[in-house]
Enzyme design. Structure first.
Site, PDB file in Angstrom:
ATOM      1  N   CYS A 125      46.029  -1.860  -4.216  1.00  0.00           N
ATOM      2  CA  CYS A 125      45.810  -1.394  -2.941  1.00  0.00           C
ATOM      3  C   CYS A 125      46.026  -0.159  -3.186  1.00  0.00           C
ATOM      4  O   CYS A 125      46.401   0.881  -2.752  1.00  0.00           O
ATOM      5  CB  CYS A 125      46.718  -2.261  -2.387  1.00  0.00           C
ATOM      6  SG  CYS A 125      46.834  -4.543  -2.405  1.00  0.00           S
ATOM      7  N   HIS A 142      49.339   2.415   3.283  1.00  0.00           N
ATOM      8  CA  HIS A 142      47.935   0.999   2.680  1.00  0.00           C
ATOM      9  C   HIS A 142      48.576   0.210   4.147  1.00  0.00           C
ATOM     10  O   HIS A 142      49.297  -0.149   3.767  1.00  0.00           O
ATOM     11  CB  HIS A 142      48.669   0.796   1.428  1.00  0.00           C
ATOM     12  CG  HIS A 142      47.974  -1.264   0.810  1.00  0.00           C
ATOM     13  ND1 HIS A 142      46.740  -1.394   2.088  1.00  0.00           N
ATOM     14  CD2 HIS A 142      48.717  -2.411   0.861  1.00  0.00           C
ATOM     15  CE1 HIS A 142      46.160  -2.597   0.771  1.00  0.00           C
ATOM     16  NE2 HIS A 142      47.176  -3.020   1.227  1.00  0.00           N
ATOM     17  N   ASN A 188      43.415  -6.533   5.554  1.00  0.00           N
ATOM     18  CA  ASN A 188      44.480  -4.931   4.865  1.00  0.00           C
ATOM     19  C   ASN A 188      43.111  -5.693   3.185  1.00  0.00           C
ATOM     20  O   ASN A 188      42.638  -7.361   2.920  1.00  0.00           O
ATOM     21  CB  ASN A 188      45.241  -6.648   4.209  1.00  0.00           C
ATOM     22  CG  ASN A 188      45.586  -5.782   2.419  1.00  0.00           C
ATOM     23  OD1 ASN A 188      45.029  -5.237   1.795  1.00  0.00           O
ATOM     24  ND2 ASN A 188      46.842  -5.985   2.400  1.00  0.00           N
TER      25      ASN A 188
HETATM   26  O1  UT7 Z   1      47.950  -5.821   0.068  1.00  0.00           O
HETATM   27  C1  UT7 Z   1      48.613  -5.862  -0.919  1.00  0.00           C
HETATM   28  C2  UT7 Z   1      50.284  -6.361  -0.662  1.00  0.00           C
HETATM   29  N1  UT7 Z   1      50.547  -7.684   0.165  1.00  0.00           N
HETATM   30  C3  UT7 Z   1      50.798  -7.280   1.021  1.00  0.00           C
HETATM   31  O2  UT7 Z   1      51.736  -6.254   1.559  1.00  0.00           O
HETATM   32  C4  UT7 Z   1      51.446  -8.559   1.962  1.00  0.00           C
HETATM   33  C5  UT7 Z   1      53.031  -9.252   2.070  1.00  0.00           C
HETATM   34  N2  UT7 Z   1      53.961 -10.368   3.100  1.00  0.00           N
HETATM   35  C6  UT7 Z   1      53.403 -10.439   4.103  1.00  0.00           C
HETATM   36  O3  UT7 Z   1      52.142  -9.364   4.262  1.00  0.00           O
HETATM   37  C7  UT7 Z   1      53.422 -11.288   4.576  1.00  0.00           C
HETATM   38  O4  UT7 Z   1      54.066 -12.024   3.259  1.00  0.00           O
HETATM   39  C8  UT7 Z   1      52.718 -12.509   5.039  1.00  0.00           C
HETATM   40  C9  UT7 Z   1      51.685 -11.775   6.746  1.00  0.00           C
HETATM   41  C10 UT7 Z   1      51.557 -12.907   3.890  1.00  0.00           C
HETATM   42  C11 UT7 Z   1      53.641 -13.402   6.176  1.00  0.00           C
HETATM   43  O5  UT7 Z   1      53.999 -13.207   6.601  1.00  0.00           O
HETATM   44  P1  UT7 Z   1      55.857 -13.893   6.538  1.00  0.00           P
HETATM   45  O6  UT7 Z   1      56.871 -13.473   7.537  1.00  0.00           O
HETATM   46  O7  UT7 Z   1      55.892 -13.789   5.170  1.00  0.00           O
HETATM   47  O8  UT7 Z   1      55.761 -15.684   5.743  1.00  0.00           O
HETATM   48  P2  UT7 Z   1      56.461 -16.885   5.691  1.00  0.00           P
HETATM   49  O9  UT7 Z   1      55.834 -17.188   3.750  1.00  0.00           O
HETATM   50  O10 UT7 Z   1      57.624 -15.815   5.461  1.00  0.00           O
HETATM   51  O11 UT7 Z   1      56.520 -18.158   5.869  1.00  0.00           O
HETATM   52  C12 UT7 Z   1      56.766 -18.504   7.619  1.00  0.00           C
HETATM   53  C13 UT7 Z   1      56.910 -19.512   8.448  1.00  0.00           C
HETATM   54  C14 UT7 Z   1      57.060 -20.322   7.184  1.00  0.00           C
HETATM   55  O12 UT7 Z   1      57.375 -21.521   8.268  1.00  0.00           O
HETATM   56  P3  UT7 Z   1      58.739 -22.513   7.988  1.00  0.00           P
HETATM   57  O13 UT7 Z   1      59.385 -22.654   7.006  1.00  0.00           O
HETATM   58  O14 UT7 Z   1      59.979 -20.624   8.559  1.00  0.00           O
HETATM   59  O15 UT7 Z   1      59.185 -23.106   8.698  1.00  0.00           O
HETATM   60  C15 UT7 Z   1      55.501 -20.969   7.602  1.00  0.00           C
HETATM   61  O16 UT7 Z   1      55.438 -22.044   6.654  1.00  0.00           O
HETATM   62  O17 UT7 Z   1      55.137 -19.558   8.609  1.00  0.00           O
HETATM   63  C16 UT7 Z   1      54.400 -20.175   7.942  1.00  0.00           C
HETATM   64  N3  UT7 Z   1      53.284 -19.870   7.518  1.00  0.00           N
HETATM   65  C17 UT7 Z   1      52.163 -19.707   8.806  1.00  0.00           C
HETATM   66  N4  UT7 Z   1      52.202 -20.303  10.140  1.00  0.00           N
HETATM   67  C18 UT7 Z   1      50.503 -20.059  10.431  1.00  0.00           C
HETATM   68  C19 UT7 Z   1      53.236 -19.607   6.849  1.00  0.00           C
HETATM   69  N5  UT7 Z   1      51.482 -18.597   6.530  1.00  0.00           N
HETATM   70  C20 UT7 Z   1      51.169 -19.500   8.088  1.00  0.00           C
HETATM   71  C21 UT7 Z   1      49.886 -18.954   8.504  1.00  0.00           C
HETATM   72  N6  UT7 Z   1      49.636 -19.819  10.077  1.00  0.00           N
HETATM   73  N7  UT7 Z   1      48.905 -18.435   7.664  1.00  0.00           N
END
Ligand code: UT7
Length: 333
Positions: free
Chosen positions: A123, A258, A289
């Protein structure tokens, strides 16, 4: 006695003279994403800011998209492709180690025999490419450089992976860099942290791919770890780039981070305490993204919408797998 070698003389400064971008025609809504992952439109919008993204056609290649964006950048500046002597393609999704996507792109654009190479900085790729183009022009090893950032992430994402399927998308952006009598590209602040190489990586998974069910390499991401790194470490990189350009944040008109996640953009804007007059790129809403392509896609869209004007001072920053990062201040063409 050996004679001294002649060395080239470059231009005192470099600038971006034009931009071009390509967005595949197929729009993928969050509803369509939710056909393969257990998620909702509301969750995707709230956690990433993405409403829809673009996906290339199955037979559309990285080179096809790169040619489309590159041709637009050349046309925008009214340039003959033969005037390009270096083509840099920033991509992490060209399917072959060799030959480089850049060689095919160069040939199809009619820029052969320009030097051509790919760079793999994920990225951060576009900002790496602009830095290298600027240095080549200033050192005299090139007079005009086409930088293309292009990704077909849809070929490398497991459509059943809740952590990546909704996030990554396809597209291409391009910029022409040439010599200038005034500085249009500030010093780059760049770096890497390979100790975190596993945060975003490729691993082989048994998935349904366009070539059928089987073992395929796919992108895996420790989303939370990358998120924390981005909101903690990238604002200081931005500040250093502004300082290196001899400016302050009050001099910035346009901020193009980005397009990783809308919440990361918001966190960077807060951490930098950007004045409310700064126009912020928020292309992720409709583009997703697109890794290396996201910065030029977002900047070109802002120019198209009149949110960024010729002569504006723009702060660009890319960050991602490696981990890699790069930021610089540029003048909008
Ligand atoms: O481009 C290269 C660099 N990449 C980035 O900069 C990406 C950086 N990371 C992110 O943008 C975020 O981590 C994501 C958007 C990928 C994910 O968001 P998050 O807020 O970090 O989600 P999480 O993995 O912490 O999950 C939060 C909750 C969990 O549930 P509980 O344990 O709180 O009950 C997950 O199981 O959301 C749940 N979850 C989802 N729910 C619905 C995880 N993925 C999903 C989903 N849909 N797709």
């Amino acid at each position: 006695m050996s004679r001294a070698l002649a060395v080239p003389t470059g231009s005192p400064f470099a600038r971006i003279v034009s931009l071009g971008s390509y967005r595949p025609s197929r729009v993928i809504t969050n509803a369509e994403i939710c056909e393969t992952i257990d998620s909702t439109d509301a969750w995707i919008q709230e956690r990433s800011g993405i409403v829809e993204r673009r996906r290339a056609a199955p037979d559309e290649t990285v080179a096809d998209m790169g040619v489309a964006a590159g041709a637009k950048a050349l046309a925008a500046a009214g340039l003959d492709p033969q005037s390009i002597d270096l083509v840099i393609a920033a991509t992490a999704t060209h399917p072959y180690q060799t030959p480089a996507a850049a060689t095919e792109i160069t040939d199809r654009l009619g820029a052969t025999p320009a030097a051509a190479l790919d760079i793999s900085a994920a990225c951060a790729g576009f900002c790496y490419g602009i830095a290298m183009a600027s240095d080549a022009v200033r050192a005299g090893s090139a007079t005009r450089v086409l930088v293309i950032a292009v990704e077909k992430l849809s070929d490398w994402v497991d459509k059943t992976d809740r952590g990546t399927a909704f996030l990554f998308a396809d597209g291409a952006g391009a910029a022409v860099v040439e010599g200038s009598t005034t500085a249009g590209i500030g010093p780059v602040v760049w770096g890497s942290d390979g100790a975190q190489k596993d945060a975003i990586t490729m691993s082989v998974s048994h998935i349904e791919h366009r070539d059928g069910l089987g073992e395929f390499p796919v992108l895996t991401m420790q989303g939370q770890a990358v998120f924390r790194w981005a909101i903690g470490d990238i604002a200081p990189v931005c500040r250093r780039a502004v300082q290196a350009a001899g400016l302050t944040l009050d001099d910035i008109d346009v901020f193009v981070p980005h397009q990783a996640n809308m919440r990361i953009t918001d966190a960077l804007v807060r951490a930098l305490k950007l004045p409310p007059t700064v126009r912020i790129a928020r292309d992720i809403r409709t583009a997703g993204n697109t890794s290396a392509a996201s910065v030029p896609l977002a900047l070109d869209r802002m120019v198209e919408l009149g949110e960024a004007r010729s002569g504006d001072t723009a702060l660009l920053v890319g960050f991602g797998a490696g981990l890699t990062y790069a930021a610089q201040v540029v003048t909008v063409p």
